[in-house]
Write a protein that holds these residues in place. Structure first.
Motif, PDB file in Angstrom:
ATOM      1  N   THR A 118      -1.888 -14.940  10.413  1.00 51.69           N
ATOM      2  CA  THR A 118      -1.530 -13.867  11.081  1.00 51.69           C
ATOM      3  C   THR A 118      -2.666 -13.770  12.415  1.00 51.69           C
ATOM      4  O   THR A 118      -4.071 -14.265  12.306  1.00 51.69           O
ATOM      5  CB  THR A 118      -1.970 -12.356  10.920  1.00 51.69           C
ATOM      6  N   ILE A 119      -2.163 -13.526  13.747  1.00 51.54           N
ATOM      7  CA  ILE A 119      -3.773 -13.260  14.976  1.00 51.54           C
ATOM      8  C   ILE A 119      -3.615 -12.000  15.160  1.00 51.54           C
ATOM      9  O   ILE A 119      -2.660 -10.703  14.920  1.00 51.54           O
ATOM     10  CB  ILE A 119      -2.626 -13.751  15.659  1.00 51.54           C
ATOM     11  N   LYS A 120      -4.640 -10.806  15.314  1.00 54.76           N
ATOM     12  CA  LYS A 120      -4.486  -9.868  15.408  1.00 54.76           C
ATOM     13  C   LYS A 120      -5.696  -9.501  16.495  1.00 54.76           C
ATOM     14  O   LYS A 120      -6.977  -9.907  17.058  1.00 54.76           O
ATOM     15  CB  LYS A 120      -5.577  -9.026  14.017  1.00 54.76           C
ATOM     16  N   ILE A 121      -5.165  -8.025  17.498  1.00 52.63           N
ATOM     17  CA  ILE A 121      -5.775  -7.721  18.492  1.00 52.63           C
ATOM     18  C   ILE A 121      -6.710  -6.244  18.066  1.00 52.63           C
ATOM     19  O   ILE A 121      -5.984  -5.458  18.010  1.00 52.63           O
ATOM     20  CB  ILE A 121      -5.031  -7.518  19.611  1.00 52.63           C
ATOM     21  N   TRP A 122      -8.323  -6.043  18.504  1.00 59.89           N
ATOM     22  CA  TRP A 122      -8.188  -5.399  17.998  1.00 59.89           C
ATOM     23  C   TRP A 122      -9.159  -4.302  19.479  1.00 59.89           C
ATOM     24  O   TRP A 122      -9.725  -5.059  19.946  1.00 59.89           O
ATOM     25  CB  TRP A 122      -9.836  -5.994  17.220  1.00 59.89           C
ATOM     26  N   ASP A 123      -8.966  -3.300  19.001  1.00 58.51           N
ATOM     27  CA  ASP A 123     -10.075  -2.568  20.112  1.00 58.51           C
ATOM     28  C   ASP A 123     -11.530  -2.421  19.614  1.00 58.51           C
ATOM     29  O   ASP A 123     -11.475  -1.857  18.609  1.00 58.51           O
ATOM     30  CB  ASP A 123      -8.934  -1.139  20.291  1.00 58.51           C
ATOM     31  N   VAL A 124     -12.176  -2.192  20.786  1.00 57.91           N
ATOM     32  CA  VAL A 124     -13.390  -2.297  20.251  1.00 57.91           C
ATOM     33  C   VAL A 124     -14.011  -1.101  20.202  1.00 57.91           C
ATOM     34  O   VAL A 124     -14.579  -0.399  18.892  1.00 57.91           O
ATOM     35  CB  VAL A 124     -14.794  -3.373  21.441  1.00 57.91           C
ATOM     36  N   GLU A 125     -13.857   0.092  20.894  1.00 56.84           N
ATOM     37  CA  GLU A 125     -13.790   1.232  21.405  1.00 56.84           C
ATOM     38  C   GLU A 125     -13.795   2.237  19.888  1.00 56.84           C
ATOM     39  O   GLU A 125     -14.395   2.434  19.011  1.00 56.84           O
ATOM     40  CB  GLU A 125     -13.796   2.134  22.018  1.00 56.84           C
ATOM     41  N   SER A 126     -12.671   1.525  19.411  1.00 62.34           N
ATOM     42  CA  SER A 126     -12.121   2.389  17.789  1.00 62.34           C
ATOM     43  C   SER A 126     -12.148   2.036  17.217  1.00 62.34           C
ATOM     44  O   SER A 126     -11.817   2.698  15.690  1.00 62.34           O
ATOM     45  CB  SER A 126     -10.253   3.009  17.941  1.00 62.34           C
ATOM     46  N   GLY A 127     -12.178   0.947  17.466  1.00 66.30           N
ATOM     47  CA  GLY A 127     -12.470  -1.073  15.588  1.00 66.30           C
ATOM     48  C   GLY A 127     -10.844  -0.684  14.953  1.00 66.30           C
ATOM     49  O   GLY A 127     -10.606  -0.686  13.964  1.00 66.30           O
ATOM     50  N   LYS A 128     -10.205  -0.207  15.726  1.00 62.18           N
ATOM     51  CA  LYS A 128      -8.670  -0.190  15.506  1.00 62.18           C
ATOM     52  C   LYS A 128      -7.739  -1.410  15.839  1.00 62.18           C
ATOM     53  O   LYS A 128      -7.462  -2.042  16.760  1.00 62.18           O
ATOM     54  CB  LYS A 128      -7.942   1.114  15.586  1.00 62.18           C
ATOM     55  N   CYS A 129      -7.114  -1.883  15.004  1.00 57.29           N
ATOM     56  CA  CYS A 129      -6.264  -2.809  15.059  1.00 57.29           C
ATOM     57  C   CYS A 129      -4.562  -2.626  15.723  1.00 57.29           C
ATOM     58  O   CYS A 129      -3.872  -1.636  15.204  1.00 57.29           O
ATOM     59  CB  CYS A 129      -5.803  -3.896  13.528  1.00 57.29           C
ATOM     60  N   ILE A 130      -4.617  -3.223  16.662  1.00 58.06           N
ATOM     61  CA  ILE A 130      -4.260  -2.698  17.882  1.00 58.06           C
ATOM     62  C   ILE A 130      -2.249  -3.432  17.856  1.00 58.06           C
ATOM     63  O   ILE A 130      -1.428  -3.451  18.279  1.00 58.06           O
ATOM     64  CB  ILE A 130      -4.304  -2.573  19.638  1.00 58.06           C
ATOM     65  N   LYS A 131      -2.282  -4.938  17.139  1.00 61.80           N
ATOM     66  CA  LYS A 131      -1.194  -5.922  17.661  1.00 61.80           C
ATOM     67  C   LYS A 131      -1.438  -6.729  16.008  1.00 61.80           C
ATOM     68  O   LYS A 131      -2.680  -6.783  16.362  1.00 61.80           O
ATOM     69  CB  LYS A 131      -0.750  -6.504  18.879  1.00 61.80           C
ATOM     70  N   THR A 132      -0.139  -7.444  15.563  1.00 58.50           N
ATOM     71  CA  THR A 132       0.038  -8.119  14.883  1.00 58.50           C
ATOM     72  C   THR A 132       0.242  -9.316  15.255  1.00 58.50           C
ATOM     73  O   THR A 132       1.548  -9.022  15.117  1.00 58.50           O
ATOM     74  CB  THR A 132      -0.664  -7.716  13.394  1.00 58.50           C
ATOM     75  N   LEU A 133      -0.058 -10.488  14.807  1.00 58.23           N
ATOM     76  CA  LEU A 133       0.915 -11.379  15.751  1.00 58.23           C
ATOM     77  C   LEU A 133       1.272 -11.745  14.931  1.00 58.23           C
ATOM     78  O   LEU A 133       0.176 -13.006  14.378  1.00 58.23           O
ATOM     79  CB  LEU A 133       0.524 -11.904  17.060  1.00 58.23           C
ATOM     80  N   ASN A 134       2.264 -12.722  14.868  1.00 59.84           N
ATOM     81  CA  ASN A 134       2.339 -13.376  12.975  1.00 59.84           C
ATOM     82  C   ASN A 134       3.206 -14.847  13.000  1.00 59.84           C
ATOM     83  O   ASN A 134       4.391 -15.226  12.375  1.00 59.84           O
ATOM     84  CB  ASN A 134       2.959 -13.330  11.447  1.00 59.84           C
ATOM     85  N   GLN A 135       3.772 -15.339  14.508  1.00 67.61           N
ATOM     86  CA  GLN A 135       5.206 -16.533  14.531  1.00 67.61           C
ATOM     87  C   GLN A 135       4.648 -17.398  13.843  1.00 67.61           C
ATOM     88  O   GLN A 135       5.868 -18.363  14.878  1.00 67.61           O
ATOM     89  CB  GLN A 135       5.844 -15.972  15.784  1.00 67.61           C
ATOM     90  N   HIS A 136       3.235 -17.716  14.357  1.00 67.91           N
ATOM     91  CA  HIS A 136       3.208 -19.303  14.385  1.00 67.91           C
ATOM     92  C   HIS A 136       3.692 -19.693  12.392  1.00 67.91           C
ATOM     93  O   HIS A 136       3.237 -18.847  11.352  1.00 67.91           O
ATOM     94  CB  HIS A 136       1.566 -19.501  14.025  1.00 67.91           C
ATOM     95  N   ASN A 137       4.257 -20.693  11.967  1.00 66.59           N
ATOM     96  CA  ASN A 137       4.212 -21.525  11.273  1.00 66.59           C
ATOM     97  C   ASN A 137       3.236 -21.457  10.024  1.00 66.59           C
ATOM     98  O   ASN A 137       3.703 -21.561   9.271  1.00 66.59           O
ATOM     99  CB  ASN A 137       5.284 -22.431  10.748  1.00 66.59           C
ATOM    100  N   LYS A 138       2.414 -22.206  10.469  1.00 63.58           N
ATOM    101  CA  LYS A 138       0.910 -22.193   9.644  1.00 63.58           C
ATOM    102  C   LYS A 138      -0.313 -21.099  10.543  1.00 63.58           C
ATOM    103  O   LYS A 138       0.067 -20.198  11.336  1.00 63.58           O
ATOM    104  CB  LYS A 138       1.012 -23.543   9.930  1.00 63.58           C
ATOM    105  N   TRP A 139      -1.263 -21.766   9.617  1.00 64.62           N
ATOM    106  CA  TRP A 139      -2.610 -21.442  10.531  1.00 64.62           C
ATOM    107  C   TRP A 139      -2.878 -21.429  11.675  1.00 64.62           C
ATOM    108  O   TRP A 139      -2.762 -22.239  12.308  1.00 64.62           O
ATOM    109  CB  TRP A 139      -4.181 -21.447   9.448  1.00 64.62           C
ATOM    110  N   SER A 140      -3.072 -19.495  12.247  1.00 65.44           N
ATOM    111  CA  SER A 140      -3.907 -20.448  14.105  1.00 65.44           C
ATOM    112  C   SER A 140      -5.241 -20.412  14.200  1.00 65.44           C
ATOM    113  O   SER A 140      -6.113 -19.905  13.473  1.00 65.44           O
ATOM    114  CB  SER A 140      -3.554 -18.887  14.390  1.00 65.44           C
ATOM    115  N   TYR A 141      -5.801 -21.892  14.338  1.00 68.63           N
ATOM    116  CA  TYR A 141      -7.748 -22.010  13.981  1.00 68.63           C
ATOM    117  C   TYR A 141      -8.291 -21.768  15.309  1.00 68.63           C
ATOM    118  O   TYR A 141      -9.539 -21.658  15.411  1.00 68.63           O
ATOM    119  CB  TYR A 141      -7.004 -23.645  13.947  1.00 68.63           C
ATOM    120  N   SER A 142      -7.280 -21.774  16.505  1.00 67.09           N
ATOM    121  CA  SER A 142      -8.834 -21.346  17.221  1.00 67.09           C
ATOM    122  C   SER A 142      -7.288 -20.058  18.367  1.00 67.09           C
ATOM    123  O   SER A 142      -6.442 -20.035  18.691  1.00 67.09           O
ATOM    124  CB  SER A 142      -8.783 -22.370  18.125  1.00 67.09           C
ATOM    125  N   VAL A 143      -8.574 -19.256  18.851  1.00 66.06           N
ATOM    126  CA  VAL A 143      -7.021 -18.499  20.150  1.00 66.06           C
ATOM    127  C   VAL A 143      -8.898 -17.432  21.407  1.00 66.06           C
ATOM    128  O   VAL A 143      -9.661 -18.013  20.651  1.00 66.06           O
ATOM    129  CB  VAL A 143      -7.622 -16.714  18.605  1.00 66.06           C
TER     130      VAL A 143
END
Length: 245
Positions: free
Chosen positions: A100-125
């Motif tokens: 998965t790839i996750k987007i985080w809001d720094v102020e709240s510390g919460k994950c606001i989106k999860t992206l998971n359409q790669h067939n394998k691992w994502s090495y760089s974002v």
């Protein structure tokens, strides 16, 4: 530091034994994950963003007192491969061996989106300079461009034959650069998704310079501040600078 590295080695071996593809030997895996427990970004003048000791969480710490923890961002199930932040320091993006790839809001510390359409691992974002997109590079040999608002993949960049280890936007947002395990660098038009240049390390070397594919693996690629040159760093310590066009 020694205790953290022992934890890193133990978790790394667990991942190699259970998750990593059989043809990857330990030397290449270790060289790709260089001291992840020390991997950090400066969030702003006051705070760091670092991968936690368990390699699955992200910590925000005071820049002058990294031993203190202000926030912990929890959500990844396997250890984190890459972290990055947007220009403003308000968002963090992370990728993990959980796929998965996750987007985080720094102020709240919460994950606001999860992206998971790669067939394998994502090495760089990385975030785009205008803060509207995220790009990711993967072992499935593709670069994906994601719309930050919708969380949907809007383009797939295909053309690499090897696993892509690094990806980055140019400062003006016009180009994307990607680098593979075999020392191949591609520059892409960010709007069209078309490759405009392919750069090969072997074009700059003689046979006597070659000491094995492991040494040619990309460690990092990025643009200079003007956005007209690409800098590629390799595991053997070699650095090559190419013009974008």
């Amino acid at each position: 530091k020694g205790e953290n590295m022992n934890t890193f080695h133990q978790l790394l071996k667990e991942e190699i034994n259970t998750r990593v593809m059989p043809y990857w030997n330990f030397k290449r895996i270790y060289s790709f994950f260089p001291a992840l427990n020390a991997h950090f970004y400066i969030l702003d003048k006051q705070y760091n963003v670092i991968v936690a000791e368990n390699l699955r969480d992200i910590k925000i710490t005071p820049i002058h007192h990294p031993e203190e923890t202000i926030k912990v961002l929890e959500g990844h199930k396997r250890f984190i491969v890459s972290i990055n932040r947007n220009i403003e320091g308000t968002l963090i993006v992370s990728s993990s061996l959980d796929g998965t790839i996750k987007i985080w809001d720094v102020e709240s510390g919460k994950c606001i989106k999860t992206l998971n359409q790669h067939n394998k691992w994502s090495y760089s974002v990385a975030f785009s300079p205008d803060n509207t997109k995220v790009i990711s590079a993967s072992s499935d040999k593709t670069v994906k461009i994601w719309d930050l608002n919708s969380g949907k993949c809007i383009k797939r960049l295909r053309g690499h034959r090897g696993q892509i280890w690094q990806v980055e936007y140019s400062p003006n947002g016009k180009y994307i650069v990607s680098g593979t395990e075999r020392g191949i660098v591609k520059v892409w038009n960010a709007d069209t998704g078309k490759a405009i240049r392919t750069l090969r390390r072997r074009d700059w070397e003689t046979d006597d310079d070659f000491s094995g594919y492991d040494d040619r693996d990309i460690l990092h690629v990025f643009f200079n501040t003007e956005g007209d040159s690409v800098i590629a760093g390799f595991i053997d310590g070699t650095t090559i600078i190419w013009g974008v066009e």
